[in-house]
Design an enzyme around this catalytic site. Structure first.
Site, short mmCIF file in Angstrom:
data_model
loop_
_atom_site.label_atom_id
_atom_site.label_comp_id
_atom_site.label_asym_id
_atom_site.label_seq_id
_atom_site.Cartn_x
_atom_site.Cartn_y
_atom_site.Cartn_z
N THR A 50 -48.03 61.68 -10.98
CA THR A 50 -49.07 62.54 -11.57
C THR A 50 -49.28 63.84 -10.80
OG1 THR A 50 -50.26 60.47 -12.07
CG2 THR A 50 -51.28 62.53 -12.74
N LYS A 80 -49.37 50.26 -12.93
CA LYS A 80 -49.90 51.56 -12.57
C LYS A 80 -51.32 51.37 -12.02
CE LYS A 80 -49.10 54.82 -15.64
NZ LYS A 80 -49.02 55.45 -16.98
N ARG A 137 -59.68 58.14 -26.06
CA ARG A 137 -59.40 59.54 -26.39
C ARG A 137 -60.38 60.06 -27.43
NH1 ARG A 137 -54.62 61.86 -24.71
NH2 ARG A 137 -53.19 60.44 -23.63
#
Length: 558
Positions: free
Chosen positions: A364, A306, A163
Site C-alpha cells: 500500500t 492481509k 463503500r
C-alpha cells in the site's frame, strides 16, 4: 556420496584482529575424493571492495544483469567475507505488481517481468473473471517461454469492503459542511449518498471519525437515525462514486470472506493460482475455514492474510500461525488505527513472520506519487521494509492504473538492491538456540547459512516440496539460494521468498548427474562464474537420491 565437510569459522574472530592471515582453518575431504573438488581448501579473509549500485530507473540493469557481488552487501569495515571468487547475487527482496488496465497486455506483462516483477497480483475488487483469466493465461504463457525467470500468481480477495454508492458527478466537500450517509439504496445527491452495508448505522456512533479512501477525506459523526448517519466534514475534498469507507478504531461486522470472495476463491482453484491474499482477516478461524476448503479441493495454494483491520491486531499471532505468511496492508491499517501505530505494527508483523519462518509482504502506497509522476516523491518506505526483513514489497495503483508502471518497478528494484547492499554480512541469521529448539532441518538450514556466509558462497538446494528452500530464506544467507525443483508449481511459489532464485529442472536418477547438470545450468544462465564455489545441500522431508535421515552439505567448484 562425495562430500566436503567445512569446519565453522567464528565470525567474531575476524573483527578487531589485525592478523587476518592467521585466521585460517582447513576444510578436509570426507570419504572418497570428490571429482568436482579434490584438493584441500583453505579459508582466508579478504576485505570487500564496495562498488556503486545504480539508484535511478535509467541506470537499472536489464534482466540477467540485475545482480551485484555478495561482498557488496557488506557494511564498510566488515572483514568476514568470502574466501574464493565473488559469487553473483541477484536482488533478494521480491516485487509484487498489481495488474490492471495499465499492464494487462502481453507486452506489458513481459516488460514487467523483465523489469523485476516476481509476483503478479490480481485485485478482485476490480475487473471480472474474464479479464483476470486473460492475465493468468498470459503469466502462464510467460512462464512456459522463459528459461531463467518465473512469475507467481496472487489472487487478492475484495473482502467486506464498505463503500459509498454512485454519484451522478463528483461532489466537493468543504470543511465544516454537513453530509449524510444512508443505507437507503440509490441515493446520490450533493449532500447525501448511499452506503452498500446495511449495518453501517449500527456500527458507528456519534463522535466516530469516518475516513474516505483511507484518509483522503475525513468526517466526524454527529448523529444518526435508523437509516442515516449525519456527519460534519473535517478534512474536505472531492467525493467520487464507490469510495472506500472506514471508521477509525473499528472494523465492520461483516464476515471476512463474502459470497463474492468464495466465487473468486473457486475461480482461483480452477486456474491454479499460487497465493490467496485474504482481505480483512479478523481471526484464525477464517484461515482454517479457507484451508479446509482448499484441502477438500486438493488445491495447493498458500494463504496470505492481509493485516488491515483493528480486530486483527489482538489475534495477530494466531492468524500468522495458521497462515503461510502475512501482508502488511498499511493503508487500511492506518485508517482503522492511529497512524502513529502503523510503523510499529509493520515492524512487529515482519518480526512475527520472520520468527515463524513465514513470508511477509509490505504493501500500500509504497510509490503512490508515481501513479501520476515519473519521478517518485518517496522511496524510504521501500528501504525500511527491506531493512526490516520483508520478503516482498508491493505496488498497487502504481502498476494497475498508473502512468509509469515500468518506471515504478525499476525504482522499487533499484532502491531494494541499493538497500540490500548496505546490510552487514551475517546480521540477519537467527540465533543458534532457536534453531536447536525446532526440527533438525531448521538446525541444518542455520548451519548451512552460517557456512555459506563464512565461505562467501551461494547455496544450491534441490527440493520437491519447497520446505528447505523456504527455511534457508528464513535464515537470510548472504548469497543467492538457487532452488532447483522438478515441480513447476513449487518453482512458482518460491518466487515470493526472499533471496530464493527458483529454477525448474528435470532430476536425473543419478545424484551426481543431476548436480553436474545444475552447475552447468547456473553457468550457462550467467548466474555463476567459472571457478566459483557453491554450497550444495540435500535435506528435507522427502528424500532425493538419499536415505530419509541423511542431511549433508558439499562445497563444489563450477
Amino acid at each position: 556420496m562425495a562430500q566436503v565437510v567445512a569446519t565453522k569459522l567464528l565470525h567474531n574472530s575476524f573483527i578487531g584482529n589485525g592478523s587476518l592471515n592467521k585466521q585460517i582453518e582447513k576444510i578436509k575431504p570426507c570419504g572418497r575424493i570428490n571429482p568436482f573438488h579434490h584438493r584441500v581448501l583453505s579459508v582466508t579473509a579478504r576485505r570487500a571492495v564496495t562498488e556503486v549500485v545504480p539508484v535511478t530507473p535509467e541506470d537499472t540493469p536489464k534482466i540477467g544483469e540485475q545482480s551485484y557481488h555478495s561482498q557488496e552487501i557488506l557494511r564498510k569495515g566488515d572483514s568476514s567475507v568470502g574466501v574464493w571468487s565473488k559469487p553473483i547475487v541477484k536482488r533478494k527482496t521480491k516485487i509484487v505488481c498489481t495488474i490492471g488496465p495499465s499492464t494487462d497486455s502481453k507486452e506489458m506483462i513481459w516488460k514487467l517481468a523483465e523489469a523485476g516483477m516476481n509476483v503478479a497480483r490480481l485485485n478482485m475488487s476490480h475487473g471480472d473473471h474474464a479479464s483476470h483469466k486473460k492475465v493468468i493465461d498470459l503469466v502462464k504463457e510467460y512462464n512456459a517461454q522463459s528459461k531463467d525467470n518465473v512469475i507467481a500468481i496472487m489472487l487478492d480477495t475484495k473482502g467486506p469492503e464498505v463503500r459509498s454508492g454512485d454519484l451522478p458527478q463528483p461532489v466537493t466537500l468543504a470543511s465544516g459542511q454537513e453530509f449524510t450517509f444512508t443505507i437507503k439504496r440509490g441515493v446520490g445527491t450533493a449532500d447525501c449518498v448511499s452506503v452498500n452495508y446495511d449495518d453501517f448505522v449500527n456500527d458507528v456512533e456519534a463522535g466516530d471519525m469516518l475516513l474516505v479512501d483511507g484518509g483522503m477525506m475525513s468526517l466526524l459523526v454527529k448523529s444518526k437515525t435508523e437509516d442515516s448517519v449525519k456527519c460534519e466534514v473535517v478534512d474536505g475534498g472531492e467525493l467520487k462514486s464507490r469510495r472506500h469507507l472506514n471508521v477509525r478504531g473499528k472494523s465492520a461486522t461483516l464476515p471476512s470472506i463474502t459470497e463474492k470472495d468464495w466465487d473468486d476463491i473457486k475461480f482461483g482453484v480452477d486456474n491454479q493460482v499460487d497465493f490467496y491474499a485474504v482481505s480483512f482477516v479478523k481471526d484464525a478461524e477464517v484461515i482454517h475455514e479457507l484451508k479446509n476448503y482448499l484441502k477438500s479441493c486438493g488445491a495447493d495454494i498458500q494463504v496470505i492474510p492481509k493485516i488491515e483491520s483493528a480486530d486483527s491486531i489482538p489475534n495477530l499471532h494466531s492468524i500468522i500461525t495458521a497462515s503461510d505468511g502475512a501482508m502488511v496492508a498499511r493503508g487500511d491499517l492506518g485508517a482503522e488505527l492511529p497512524i502513529e501505530e502503523v510503523p510499529l505494527l509493520q515492524e512487529e508483523i515482519i518480526r512475527t513472520c520472520r520468527s515463524m519462518g513465514k513470508a511477509v509482504i509490505v504493501a500500500t502506497n509504497m510509490l503512490e506519487s508515481m501513479i501520476v509522476h515519473p519521478t517518485p516523491r518517496e522511496v524510504s518506505d521501500i528501504a525500511i521494509a527491506v531493512r526490516e526483513g520483508a520478503d516482498a514489497v508491493m505496488l498497487s495503483g502504481e502498476t494497475a492504473h498508473g502512468k509509469f508502471p515500468l518506471k515504478a518497478v525499476n525504482v522499487m528494484h533499484t532502491v531494494s538492491l541499493r538497500t540490500e547492499s548496505s546490510i552487514m554480512s551475517g546480521g540477519t541469521v537467527s540465533s543458534l538456540n532457536q534453531a536447536f529448539k525446532n526440527h533438525v532441518s531448521e538446525m541444518f538450514a542455520y548451519h548451512a547459512t552460517s557456512m555459506s556466509n563464512t565461505l562467501g558462497t551461494s547455496i544450491v538446494v534441490f527440493t520437491r516440496t519447497s520446505s528447505m528452500a523456504v527455511l534457508l530464506s528464513h535464515y537470510r544467507p548472504n548469497g543467492t539460494i538457487f532452488a532447483f525443483t522438478d515441480d513447476k508449481r513449487v518453482q512458482q511459489k518460491l518466487a515470493l521468498y526472499q533471496g530464493v532464485c527458483p529454477i525448474y529442472m528435470e532430476f536425473a536418477d543419478d545424484a551426481e548427474e543431476t548436480f553436474a547438470k545444475a552447475l552447468v545450468v547456473l553457468k550457462n544462465q550467467g548466474l555463476m562464474k567459472e571457478g566459483e564455489h557453491v554450497a550444495l545441500l540435500q535435506s528435507g522431508r522427502q528424500p532425493i537420491w538419499r536415505f530419509q535421515s541423511t542431511h549433508n552439505i558439499q562445497v563444489r567448484k563450477v
